[in-house]
Design an enzyme around this catalytic site. Sequence first.
Site, mmCIF file in Angstrom:
data_model
loop_
_atom_site.group_PDB
_atom_site.id
_atom_site.type_symbol
_atom_site.label_atom_id
_atom_site.label_comp_id
_atom_site.label_asym_id
_atom_site.label_seq_id
_atom_site.Cartn_x
_atom_site.Cartn_y
_atom_site.Cartn_z
ATOM 1 N N PHE A 149 0.812 -1.219 0.000
ATOM 2 C CA PHE A 149 0.000 0.000 0.000
ATOM 3 C C PHE A 149 0.843 1.265 0.000
ATOM 4 C CE2 PHE A 149 1.030 -0.074 4.497
ATOM 5 C CZ PHE A 149 1.136 1.279 4.791
ATOM 6 N N LYS A 173 -1.415 -7.005 -9.213
ATOM 7 C CA LYS A 173 -2.351 -7.179 -8.087
ATOM 8 C C LYS A 173 -1.902 -6.156 -7.032
ATOM 9 C CE LYS A 173 -3.045 -8.511 -4.408
ATOM 10 N NZ LYS A 173 -3.387 -7.507 -3.347
ATOM 11 N N GLU A 176 -5.034 -3.822 -1.765
ATOM 12 C CA GLU A 176 -6.486 -3.575 -1.724
ATOM 13 C C GLU A 176 -6.819 -2.327 -0.918
ATOM 14 O OE1 GLU A 176 -4.625 -5.931 -0.418
ATOM 15 O OE2 GLU A 176 -5.696 -7.189 1.031
ATOM 16 N N ARG A 177 -5.783 -1.726 -0.268
ATOM 17 C CA ARG A 177 -6.068 -0.538 0.539
ATOM 18 C C ARG A 177 -6.078 0.736 -0.292
ATOM 19 N NH1 ARG A 177 -1.598 -2.256 4.783
ATOM 20 N NH2 ARG A 177 -2.385 -4.346 5.104
ATOM 21 N N SER A 226 5.444 -7.036 3.223
ATOM 22 C CA SER A 226 6.049 -7.409 4.506
ATOM 23 C C SER A 226 6.815 -8.735 4.375
ATOM 24 C CB SER A 226 4.958 -7.508 5.568
ATOM 25 O OG SER A 226 3.999 -8.458 5.155
ATOM 26 N N CYS A 281 9.625 1.747 3.533
ATOM 27 C CA CYS A 281 10.563 0.657 3.835
ATOM 28 C C CYS A 281 11.971 1.200 3.998
ATOM 29 C CB CYS A 281 10.531 -0.385 2.737
ATOM 30 S SG CYS A 281 11.224 0.230 1.215
ATOM 31 N N GLU A 384 9.345 -4.281 12.938
ATOM 32 C CA GLU A 384 9.117 -3.128 12.060
ATOM 33 C C GLU A 384 7.802 -2.483 12.492
ATOM 34 O OE1 GLU A 384 7.930 -3.911 7.951
ATOM 35 O OE2 GLU A 384 9.154 -2.222 7.307
HETATM 36 P P1 NAD Z 1 1.638 -6.627 3.047
HETATM 37 O O1 NAD Z 1 2.661 -7.694 3.073
HETATM 38 O O2 NAD Z 1 0.543 -6.669 4.050
HETATM 39 O O3 NAD Z 1 0.887 -6.627 1.615
HETATM 40 C C1 NAD Z 1 1.600 -6.608 0.414
HETATM 41 C C2 NAD Z 1 0.782 -7.313 -0.657
HETATM 42 O O4 NAD Z 1 0.602 -8.679 -0.278
HETATM 43 C C3 NAD Z 1 -0.599 -6.718 -0.882
HETATM 44 O O5 NAD Z 1 -0.865 -6.674 -2.261
HETATM 45 C C4 NAD Z 1 -1.518 -7.685 -0.151
HETATM 46 O O6 NAD Z 1 -2.786 -7.769 -0.741
HETATM 47 C C5 NAD Z 1 -0.793 -9.006 -0.276
HETATM 48 N N1 NAD Z 1 -1.039 -9.890 0.870
HETATM 49 C C6 NAD Z 1 -1.290 -9.519 2.151
HETATM 50 N N2 NAD Z 1 -1.459 -10.600 2.934
HETATM 51 C C7 NAD Z 1 -1.326 -11.685 2.132
HETATM 52 C C8 NAD Z 1 -1.379 -13.102 2.360
HETATM 53 N N3 NAD Z 1 -1.628 -13.615 3.563
HETATM 54 N N4 NAD Z 1 -1.172 -13.909 1.315
HETATM 55 C C9 NAD Z 1 -0.919 -13.409 0.088
HETATM 56 N N5 NAD Z 1 -0.855 -12.091 -0.185
HETATM 57 C C10 NAD Z 1 -1.050 -11.236 0.816
HETATM 58 O O7 NAD Z 1 2.407 -5.236 3.084
HETATM 59 P P2 NAD Z 1 1.815 -3.771 3.185
HETATM 60 O O8 NAD Z 1 1.282 -3.562 4.565
HETATM 61 O O9 NAD Z 1 0.918 -3.488 2.035
HETATM 62 O O10 NAD Z 1 3.138 -2.897 2.991
HETATM 63 C C11 NAD Z 1 4.031 -2.599 4.021
HETATM 64 C C12 NAD Z 1 5.213 -3.550 4.038
HETATM 65 O O11 NAD Z 1 5.875 -3.504 2.787
HETATM 66 C C13 NAD Z 1 6.272 -3.146 5.062
HETATM 67 O O12 NAD Z 1 6.746 -4.317 5.677
HETATM 68 C C14 NAD Z 1 7.354 -2.500 4.232
HETATM 69 O O13 NAD Z 1 8.652 -2.533 4.790
HETATM 70 C C15 NAD Z 1 7.285 -3.328 3.002
HETATM 71 N N6 NAD Z 1 7.879 -2.638 1.861
HETATM 72 C C16 NAD Z 1 9.085 -3.099 1.419
HETATM 73 C C17 NAD Z 1 9.704 -2.462 0.372
HETATM 74 C C18 NAD Z 1 11.024 -2.956 -0.146
HETATM 75 O O14 NAD Z 1 11.400 -2.566 -1.232
HETATM 76 N N7 NAD Z 1 11.738 -3.778 0.582
HETATM 77 C C19 NAD Z 1 9.086 -1.362 -0.237
HETATM 78 C C20 NAD Z 1 7.852 -0.932 0.235
HETATM 79 C C21 NAD Z 1 7.251 -1.594 1.285
#
Ligand code: NAD
Length: 499
Positions: A149, A173, A176-177, A226, A281, A384
Amino acid sequence: MQELTHYIGGKHVKGTSGRFADVYNPATGEIQARAPLANADELGQAVKIAAKAQTAWAAVNPQRRARVMMAFVGLLQRDMDKLAEALSREHGKTIPDAKGDVQRGLEVVEYCVGAPEMLKGDYTDSAGPGIDMYSMKQPLGVTAGITPFNFPAMIPMWMFAPAIACGNAFILKPSERDPSVPLMLAELMEEAGAPKGILQVVNGDKEAVDAILDHDVIQSIGFVGSTPIAEYIYSRGCANGKRVQCFGGAKNHMIVMPDADMDQAADALVGAGYGAAGERCMAISVAVPVGDETADRLIEKLVPRIEKLKVGPYTSGDDVDYGPVVTAAAKANIERLVQSGVDQGAKLVVDGRNFGLQGYEDGFFVGPHLFDNVTKDMDIYKTEIFGPVLSTVRAQTYEEAIGLAMDHEYGNGTAIFTRDGDTARDFANRINIGMVGINVPIPVPLAYHTFGGWKKSVFGDLNQHGPDAFKFYTRTKTITSRWPSGIKEGGEFSIPVME
Ligand code: NAD
C-alpha cells in the site's frame, strides 16, 4: 460509495466474486470506496487475455515499445496532480509526497525508454571454424506483480515498466487498501499506446495472490510487502517453478558519530523517521548515536524539531509534514508497540499518544514518538513498527553501533553520519545491508541503479529496476550456428571444443 473495478482486457470490469475490501479515507476514517477481491476465475480470464496480447507485443520492435514508455512519461506528467490527489485520498500521505511517489516511478519508466539498448544481445563472430555464436534476450511471457500500500504508484511502475518494455504482458495485483492509482496507471498505459491486455489490474487479497502463484501460464512474480508474506510468496512461487523476486520489511539504523554535524543529523532523522508517517521501507526507525555525549546532544536537537512537526490531512496543503497512517488496524498496531516500549522500560522522550486533530477525530492520525534507551531485546527494536516512532539505541563505540545494524534480521537500508572519511569507508565496506547512505538518511538508488536490501528484506537475487530489471524480465537464448563451409566430413562423437 464508489465501487471500484478490475482492469481486464482494456476495460473496467466489475468484480464477480461477491467479495470486496473497504477502501478508507485515512484522514477522515470514512469508507470511500470498495474494491473487488478477485477469485481464481477472474484471474484466469486476465491471464488468457494477457497471453494472447503478449505474443503480438513481443513481436513489436523494441524501439516502438520504448516509444510507448516515452508517451507514458508525458501522460504521467500531464496527470500528476490528478494522480497525486487520488493517491493521497486513499493512502493519506501529503500531496508533495504523493507527487514524489509518482515521480520516482516515472523515472523508472524513463529508464525503460532505453530498452532497445538494454535488450541488445551479444555476438561472437568466428567462435570456431565457420561458427558464430550469439545470444538474444527474450521476454518471459505473462508476468505478474503484487504490490504494497505504501507506494501505490512507484512500486507498480518499478515492475510493469521494465516487464512491458521487455515485451512481456503484466498482471498487477495492487494493495487492496489503495487500488485507484494502479487502475489509473493501466488506463494511461493504454493511452500511451500499449495494446489492450498488456497491463491489467486484478484487485484482490490472498485468494487472488494464491491464484497467481499457482497459475501455470504466469512465468514470473514480483512482490514487495512485509517479510512474512514475501517469504511465503517466494517459497510457493519457486516451488511452482516460477522466477520470483520478493522484497520485504525493514528496520533501518542510522549511526551518528561524535564528529557528525548534529544539526544536519537531526534534520535528516526527522525527515527520514517521520516523513510519510514512517510508512516507508527506507524510513529510519533506529537512531544509534555513538557515546552518551553524542546521544544527549542528538536528543536535545531532535526534541524541538519533533515537537514542531505538523500532522494533518493532505487537504491542508504543503504545510503538513505527514498525514495519517493507512488504516485503523495500522494505528492500533503502532499504539500497541509504543505501549510495549513503555512497559519494557524504554524512555518515551516525545510522547505522541492521545494525539487528536480537531475535525478529524475519526482519522487514523498518530502523533510523533521518540524513544531513548531502547535495548536489543525490546519489541520496538526487533519489530518493524511502520509508524512515526523513532527509537534511540545508545552505543558506546563505533564497533558496537555497526554490530547492532549487522546483527538485525533486516538489511534494507542504513546510514552513517560522520565527517570522517575512514569511518564512512569502513562502514560502507563492512556493513551487510543492501543500501547505504553516507550523510544521506534515505539512500534510495535512482532508476538506473538497482534497489534491494539484504538478509530478511529480500528473497531472490536480482534487484528492482536498473540493469537487474532487464535480467529479471528476460530469458537468455544462445545460438550457435555453423554454415556449410565450416563443416568437417563425418560425425563428431566427443564434446566439441574450439581449437
Ligand atoms: P503486506 O505484506 O501486508 O501486503 C503486500 C501485498 O501482499 C498486498 O498486495 C496484499 O494484498 C498481499 N497480501 C497480504 N497478505 C497476504 C497473504 N496472507 N497472502 C498473500 N498475499 C497477501 O504489506 P503492506 O502492509 O501493504 O506494505 C508494508 C510492508 O511492505 C512493510 O513491511 C514495508 O517494509 C514493506 N515494503 C518493502 C519495500 C522494499 O522494497 N523492501 C518497499 C515498500 C514496502
